[in-house]
Design a protein around this motif. Structure first.
Motif, PDB file in Angstrom:
ATOM      1  N   PHE A 280       0.844  -1.188   0.000  1.00 47.71           N
ATOM      2  CA  PHE A 280       0.000   0.000   0.000  1.00 47.71           C
ATOM      3  C   PHE A 280       0.882   1.242   0.000  1.00 47.71           C
ATOM      4  CE2 PHE A 280      -2.764  -3.059   2.284  1.00 47.71           C
ATOM      5  CZ  PHE A 280      -3.906  -2.959   1.518  1.00 47.71           C
ATOM      6  N   TRP A 281       0.279   2.349  -0.387  1.00 45.11           N
ATOM      7  CA  TRP A 281       0.916   3.663  -0.270  1.00 45.11           C
ATOM      8  C   TRP A 281       0.122   4.498   0.722  1.00 45.11           C
ATOM      9  CZ3 TRP A 281       5.454   4.226  -2.855  1.00 45.11           C
ATOM     10  CH2 TRP A 281       5.699   3.352  -3.900  1.00 45.11           C
ATOM     11  N   LEU A 282       0.807   5.175   1.641  1.00 44.68           N
ATOM     12  CA  LEU A 282       0.144   6.137   2.516  1.00 44.68           C
ATOM     13  C   LEU A 282      -0.173   7.369   1.682  1.00 44.68           C
ATOM     14  CD1 LEU A 282       1.779   4.258   4.532  1.00 44.68           C
ATOM     15  CD2 LEU A 282       1.727   6.218   6.087  1.00 44.68           C
ATOM     16  N   ILE A 283      -1.392   7.885   1.807  1.00 43.00           N
ATOM     17  CA  ILE A 283      -1.794   8.980   0.921  1.00 43.00           C
ATOM     18  C   ILE A 283      -0.995  10.254   1.220  1.00 43.00           C
ATOM     19  CG2 ILE A 283      -4.114   8.070   0.552  1.00 43.00           C
ATOM     20  CD1 ILE A 283      -5.133  10.271   2.493  1.00 43.00           C
ATOM     21  N   PRO A 284      -0.478  10.927   0.178  1.00 44.93           N
ATOM     22  CA  PRO A 284       0.192  12.206   0.374  1.00 44.93           C
ATOM     23  C   PRO A 284      -0.799  13.353   0.501  1.00 44.93           C
ATOM     24  CG  PRO A 284       0.248  11.622  -1.936  1.00 44.93           C
ATOM     25  CD  PRO A 284      -0.421  10.480  -1.226  1.00 44.93           C
ATOM     26  N   THR A 285      -2.043  13.102   0.115  1.00 45.44           N
ATOM     27  CA  THR A 285      -3.135  14.066   0.175  1.00 45.44           C
ATOM     28  C   THR A 285      -4.425  13.313  -0.093  1.00 45.44           C
ATOM     29  OG1 THR A 285      -4.199  15.881  -1.029  1.00 45.44           O
ATOM     30  CG2 THR A 285      -2.545  14.639  -2.224  1.00 45.44           C
ATOM     31  N   ALA A 286      -5.528  13.797   0.471  1.00 37.10           N
ATOM     32  CA  ALA A 286      -6.822  13.141   0.222  1.00 37.10           C
ATOM     33  C   ALA A 286      -7.286  13.308  -1.217  1.00 37.10           C
ATOM     34  CB  ALA A 286      -7.884  13.690   1.176  1.00 37.10           C
ATOM     35  N   GLU A 287      -6.602  14.151  -1.978  1.00 30.43           N
ATOM     36  CA  GLU A 287      -6.874  14.229  -3.419  1.00 30.43           C
ATOM     37  C   GLU A 287      -6.831  12.845  -4.056  1.00 30.43           C
ATOM     38  OE1 GLU A 287      -4.319  15.286  -7.421  1.00 30.43           O
ATOM     39  OE2 GLU A 287      -3.708  16.152  -5.512  1.00 30.43           O
ATOM     40  N   VAL A 288      -5.928  11.999  -3.586  1.00 28.09           N
ATOM     41  CA  VAL A 288      -5.722  10.693  -4.217  1.00 28.09           C
ATOM     42  C   VAL A 288      -6.971   9.817  -4.115  1.00 28.09           C
ATOM     43  CG1 VAL A 288      -4.325   8.591  -4.219  1.00 28.09           C
ATOM     44  CG2 VAL A 288      -3.220  10.826  -3.909  1.00 28.09           C
ATOM     45  N   PRO A 289      -7.460   9.483  -2.917  1.00 24.23           N
ATOM     46  CA  PRO A 289      -8.671   8.653  -2.877  1.00 24.23           C
ATOM     47  C   PRO A 289      -9.923   9.381  -3.358  1.00 24.23           C
ATOM     48  CG  PRO A 289      -8.055   9.318  -0.652  1.00 24.23           C
ATOM     49  CD  PRO A 289      -6.930   9.730  -1.552  1.00 24.23           C
ATOM     50  N   LEU A 290     -10.032  10.688  -3.104  1.00 17.03           N
ATOM     51  CA  LEU A 290     -11.250  11.407  -3.504  1.00 17.03           C
ATOM     52  C   LEU A 290     -11.392  11.472  -5.018  1.00 17.03           C
ATOM     53  CD1 LEU A 290     -11.435  14.421  -1.000  1.00 17.03           C
ATOM     54  CD2 LEU A 290     -12.560  12.187  -0.856  1.00 17.03           C
ATOM     55  N   THR A 291     -10.326  11.777  -5.722  1.00 18.51           N
ATOM     56  CA  THR A 291     -10.399  11.862  -7.184  1.00 18.51           C
ATOM     57  C   THR A 291     -10.674  10.499  -7.791  1.00 18.51           C
ATOM     58  OG1 THR A 291      -8.796  13.674  -7.097  1.00 18.51           O
ATOM     59  CG2 THR A 291      -9.236  12.718  -9.255  1.00 18.51           C
ATOM     60  N   ASN A 292     -10.085   9.464  -7.192  1.00 15.61           N
ATOM     61  CA  ASN A 292     -10.257   8.114  -7.719  1.00 15.61           C
ATOM     62  C   ASN A 292     -11.630   7.518  -7.430  1.00 15.61           C
ATOM     63  OD1 ASN A 292      -7.726   6.516  -8.948  1.00 15.61           O
ATOM     64  ND2 ASN A 292      -6.966   8.107  -7.555  1.00 15.61           N
ATOM     65  N   LEU A 293     -12.501   8.252  -6.745  1.00 17.16           N
ATOM     66  CA  LEU A 293     -13.870   7.765  -6.554  1.00 17.16           C
ATOM     67  C   LEU A 293     -14.566   7.511  -7.886  1.00 17.16           C
ATOM     68  CD1 LEU A 293     -15.098  10.089  -3.640  1.00 17.16           C
ATOM     69  CD2 LEU A 293     -14.467   7.674  -3.479  1.00 17.16           C
ATOM     70  N   VAL A 294     -14.155   8.233  -8.940  1.00 16.18           N
ATOM     71  CA  VAL A 294     -14.800   8.068 -10.250  1.00 16.18           C
ATOM     72  C   VAL A 294     -13.939   7.250 -11.209  1.00 16.18           C
ATOM     73  CG1 VAL A 294     -16.164  10.173 -10.068  1.00 16.18           C
ATOM     74  CG2 VAL A 294     -13.870  10.297 -11.041  1.00 16.18           C
TER      75      VAL A 294
ATOM     76  N   VAL B  15     -16.561  16.894  -3.347  1.00 11.61           N
ATOM     77  CA  VAL B  15     -16.325  16.124  -2.122  1.00 11.61           C
ATOM     78  C   VAL B  15     -15.175  16.745  -1.338  1.00 11.61           C
ATOM     79  CG1 VAL B  15     -17.244  13.908  -2.910  1.00 11.61           C
ATOM     80  CG2 VAL B  15     -14.892  14.515  -3.462  1.00 11.61           C
ATOM     81  N   THR B  16     -15.186  16.498  -0.037  1.00  7.39           N
ATOM     82  CA  THR B  16     -14.141  17.027   0.839  1.00  7.39           C
ATOM     83  C   THR B  16     -13.792  15.973   1.877  1.00  7.39           C
ATOM     84  OG1 THR B  16     -13.505  18.861   2.303  1.00  7.39           O
ATOM     85  CG2 THR B  16     -15.773  18.092   2.451  1.00  7.39           C
ATOM     86  N   ALA B  17     -12.580  16.056   2.404  1.00  8.00           N
ATOM     87  CA  ALA B  17     -12.136  15.138   3.459  1.00  8.00           C
ATOM     88  C   ALA B  17     -11.054  15.817   4.278  1.00  8.00           C
ATOM     89  CB  ALA B  17     -11.604  13.838   2.864  1.00  8.00           C
ATOM     90  N   GLY B  18     -11.073  15.528   5.572  1.00  6.82           N
ATOM     91  CA  GLY B  18      -9.988  15.947   6.446  1.00  6.82           C
ATOM     92  C   GLY B  18      -9.199  14.727   6.857  1.00  6.82           C
ATOM     93  N   THR B  19      -7.943  14.659   6.454  1.00  8.69           N
ATOM     94  CA  THR B  19      -7.152  13.452   6.702  1.00  8.69           C
ATOM     95  C   THR B  19      -5.720  13.799   7.084  1.00  8.69           C
ATOM     96  OG1 THR B  19      -6.302  13.255   4.431  1.00  8.69           O
ATOM     97  CG2 THR B  19      -8.437  12.213   4.903  1.00  8.69           C
ATOM     98  N   PRO B  20      -5.066  12.886   7.783  1.00  7.22           N
ATOM     99  CA  PRO B  20      -3.609  12.964   7.841  1.00  7.22           C
ATOM    100  C   PRO B  20      -3.038  12.745   6.438  1.00  7.22           C
ATOM    101  CG  PRO B  20      -4.470  11.441   9.498  1.00  7.22           C
ATOM    102  CD  PRO B  20      -5.593  11.755   8.566  1.00  7.22           C
ATOM    103  N   CYS B  21      -1.910  13.366   6.163  1.00  3.55           N
ATOM    104  CA  CYS B  21      -1.227  13.219   4.881  1.00  3.55           C
ATOM    105  C   CYS B  21       0.235  12.875   5.163  1.00  3.55           C
ATOM    106  CB  CYS B  21      -1.306  14.506   4.058  1.00  3.55           C
ATOM    107  SG  CYS B  21      -2.986  15.102   3.772  1.00  3.55           S
ATOM    108  N   PHE B  22       0.840  12.108   4.263  1.00  5.58           N
ATOM    109  CA  PHE B  22       2.196  11.606   4.502  1.00  5.58           C
ATOM    110  C   PHE B  22       3.060  11.862   3.270  1.00  5.58           C
ATOM    111  CE2 PHE B  22      -1.013   9.147   6.680  1.00  5.58           C
ATOM    112  CZ  PHE B  22      -0.570   9.133   7.995  1.00  5.58           C
ATOM    113  N   ARG B  23       4.161  12.578   3.467  1.00  3.05           N
ATOM    114  CA  ARG B  23       5.056  12.886   2.350  1.00  3.05           C
ATOM    115  C   ARG B  23       6.507  12.734   2.785  1.00  3.05           C
ATOM    116  NH1 ARG B  23       2.188  18.266  -0.333  1.00  3.05           N
ATOM    117  NH2 ARG B  23       0.143  17.308  -0.614  1.00  3.05           N
TER     118      ARG B  23
END
Length: 462
Positions: free
Chosen positions: A261-275, A289-297
């Motif tokens: 797995f990859w830790l998300i660098p931003t919630a852009e990754v899972p949110l955009t991939n919803l479609v 859509v919006t999300a508040g998440t930890p991000c890892f870079r």
């Protein structure tokens, strides 16, 4: 990724776009794309011709046998056998060429929009507006880490003991302030700006990271998480499997199975991939859509930058905004998204400026980007707190995300947009520096007080 047909039909624009972005060897890249594309299309055409001839010859065998023409039937059978071998070789060649073409096209950035300022770096960015009065102090304003450490609520030393450099441990009311900021932003975006809150996974697969263009180009910036799995788990579950071959003491191969797995660098990754891999009805667009998440870079290449404090960390909290639109909606949606992010700072009473990024400062997947930069008195400068980007159909092509226009049979690629709404850690920094008092305390902005149990000030220890 870019459309191969568009590159073929707009070769000068392609070279100019890469040149404006400071991309290495634009003309050489064009030639490599055209060569591989021609080979790819030629391979597909030859394969289709061989398949068509095999189908025709198979029918002719039946006709020859019905006519009792044994020699012709045998000759046709020999031809079908040769065609079968040729098709197998052609399919292998097609896979090889398709992979080479895909690997190349995946490394090419998006084309900048026509109104993006041309320049090599941030010095060419263009300021659009400044909002808010800069605060005035009767004392020399401190930086956020000086304030937080003096309060005894920001601990870098313990964080380093736990995890190493570029981490922080927040305590008490400062931890609550960070949580309050995130809750305030999510409430604002969901109740006033029409976004739907999502709680997405923080671990994603390779194809999800590829869809938003974190892979393959920015692999070194990401955090990878793996776990060993059994053969039974690999069979029973949809596992993103990695097989590692080792050699034991008896020189026999040993295979280890692991899930990656990859830790998300931003919630852009899972949110955009919803479609991703979906066909959306036009009536459902735009999706917000919006999300508040930890991000890892990994902050690869950031050595020596912002080593003190919370500006550049391996783990941070961010509220993300993502929109999925039709091509006709995306420019207006870009302006709307930027306004939503700016509203956060306006309600917090934080001075900021908005700039449009130059071709050399834009992100890989963006056509056009607005950066919102908040004023930090301790540093005496504006620092980025949000980037809002219109990616056009660049990510949609990587994700195969399409929509069906009303009344049409054919589908088109959606447009995707993303923006920070805003970076929570940097908002915390901005509140500390803009609302600091001479005695070391920090006033709580009015908008956050309901989230802080009515607390109006974080006081310095006595």
């Amino acid at each position: 990724m870019l459309d191969a047909k568009w590159i073929r039909d707009n070769q000068d624009a392609f070279v100019k776009g890469l040149t404006d972005r400071g991309f290495d060897d634009p003309k050489g890249t064009l030639n490599r794309v055209l060569k591989l594309d021609e080979e790819r299309r030629g391979t597909i055409q030859h394969l289709q011709e061989a398949q068509a001839r095999r189908n025709a010859a198979s029918k002719e065998i039946g006709q020859a046998m019905a006519a009792k023409d044994g020699p012709r039937a045998e000759a046709l059978k020999d031809e079908v056998a040769r065609l079968k071998t040729a098709i197998q070789e052609g399919e292998a060649k097609e896979r090889e060429v398709e992979k080479a073409f895909g690997d190349l096209i995946a490394t090419i950035p998006n084309m900048p929009a026509a109104d993006v300022p041309v320049g090599p770096d941030a010095d060419a960015n263009v300021e659009l507006r400044k909002v808010g009065e800069l605060p005035k102090f009767s004392f020399a304003p401190k930086q956020h880490f000086e304030i937080g450490e003096a309060l005894g609520l920001m601990d870098f030393e313990t964080a380093a003991k736990l995890s190493g450099a570029r981490f922080v441990l927040l305590k008490g009311p400062l931890a609550r302030l960070e949580r309050a900021l995130a809750q305030f932003m999510l409430d604002l975006h969901t109740t006033e700006h029409g976004y739907t809150e999502i709680d997405p996974p923080l671990l994603v697969r390779d194809d999800t990271m590829f869809g938003t263009a974190q892979l393959p180009k920015f692999k070194e910036d990401q955090f990878l998480a793996t776990r060993s799995v059994t053969v039974e788990e690999a069979v029973d579950e949809r596992i993103n499997l990695t097989v590692t071959e080792k050699v034991d003491k008896g020189s026999l191969p040993v295979f280890e199975l692991s899930e990656q797995f990859w830790l998300i660098p931003t919630a852009e990754v899972p949110l955009t991939n919803l479609v991703r891999e979906d066909i959306t009805d036009e009536a459902k667009l735009p999706i917000r859509v919006t999300a508040g998440t930890p991000c890892f870079r990994g902050e690869a290449g950031a050595a020596g930058k912002d080593t003190r404090g919370m500006i550049r960390q391996h783990q941070f909290f961010k509220v993300e905004l993502v929109s999925v639109t039709t091509p006709e909606q995306s420019q207006e949606e870009h302006e709307r998204m930027t306004t939503c992010a700016e509203t956060v700072l306006q309600k917090l009473g934080l001075p900021y400026r908005t700039v449009v990024l130059s071709t050399g400062d834009m992100g890989f997947a963006a056509q056009k980007t607005y950066d919102i930069e908040v004023w930090l008195p301790g540093q005496g400068t504006y620092r980025e707190i949000s980037s809002c980007s219109n990616c056009g159909d660049f990510q949609a092509r990587r994700m195969n995300a399409r929509y069906r226009p009303k009344g049409a049979k054919a589908t088109e690629f959606v447009h995707t947009l993303n923006g920070s709404g805003v970076a929570v850690g940097r908002a915390l920094i901005a509140v500390l520096e803009n609302y600091q008092e001479a005695d070391g305390s920090v006033r709580i902005p009015d908008a956050l007080q309901p989230y802080m149990g009515g607390l109006t000030k974080i006081a310095a220890p006595k």
